[in-house]
Design an enzyme around this catalytic site. Sequence first.
Site: not given
Length: 331
Positions: A75-77
């Site tokens: 879930q890397s921004n």
Amino acid sequence: MHLARFPRKFVAHLPTPLERLDRLSAHLGGPEIWIKRDDCTGLSTGGNKTRKLEFLMAEAEEAGADTVMTQGATQSNHARQTAAFAARMGMACHILLEDRTGSNDPEYKFNGNVLLDRLHGATFETRGPGLDMNAELEAAAERLRSEGRKVYAIPGGGSNPTGALGYVNAAFEMLGQFNDAGLRIDHIVTATGSAGTQAGLVTGLKATNAGIPLLGYGVRAPKEKQEANVFALAEKTAGIIGAAGVVSRSDVVADCDHVGEGYGIPTEGCLEAIRLFAEFEGLLLDPVYSAKGAAGMIHDIRNGRWRDGRIVFLHTGGAAGLFGYRGALEG
Ligand SMILES: *Cc1c(COP(=O)(O)O)cnc(C)c1O
């Protein structure tokens, strides 16, 4: 400090707003809390990586890249903002996503930031936990280069001296806002992860002799390691802006007591912070970074820190990640 000497792509919506959180401040009964809205940088739901990418993507363009690569957690921004920036520049984007949490929840694996990565046209590969992801990134970049692609590889979180320039600039921007509004600030607090945000900020604050201390709430590494990472990057960043030696080791302070079980695993405090910001201020925090930072701040306020003072919480964004954590948030 003449940052215009560095190549930059102007994409972020700047300056981001600085707002007072009256209802949250009253509820907590502590200092006056202000928020710096870097969740509003404008690129694909915003966030702190956009400021770093303005400098990194300019470097990619100067290098003649046709493909950018980076790596991050599922879930890397940072991956999402890199994918969006690449789309805007007409470059391909290839991402390595590391399964750091072991979650098999389909919302975590496919919704939130992952959905947005896909919408921006990025391609990705996945990796199990525990590998040296920057080494994996270099190996994958070499593979694409051998296929004839012109690859520019961005480290995890965009945290190198070039990326940190975005937060040197953010320190200048905030200082201007404080001065213009006549606000004396006692402390700036933020979440800290791959270190570029804190390193850039501390460099900018020290280079301007602002006299405002900065506190990073860690989301992954233990305190010693986090502070060492931030300090090493701050030293390099100060070097490239011509301010070598301006940051001392004691200027770098991280509190890593609110990580909980590990990176990306929500804690009680983080879930409470999400609810408090949502219900008292209509603001969205994210469970991986900004809410763990806010949980640390709330904990410190409840213990009497900064009483009668005025602090600024840097909101680094991440709300897209909420959609990957529906189970934890509804539970
Ligand atoms: C990456 C990120 C951070 C941490 O910033 P670093 O520069 O990696 O320390 C904080 N909040 C959000 C929402 C992020 O995506």
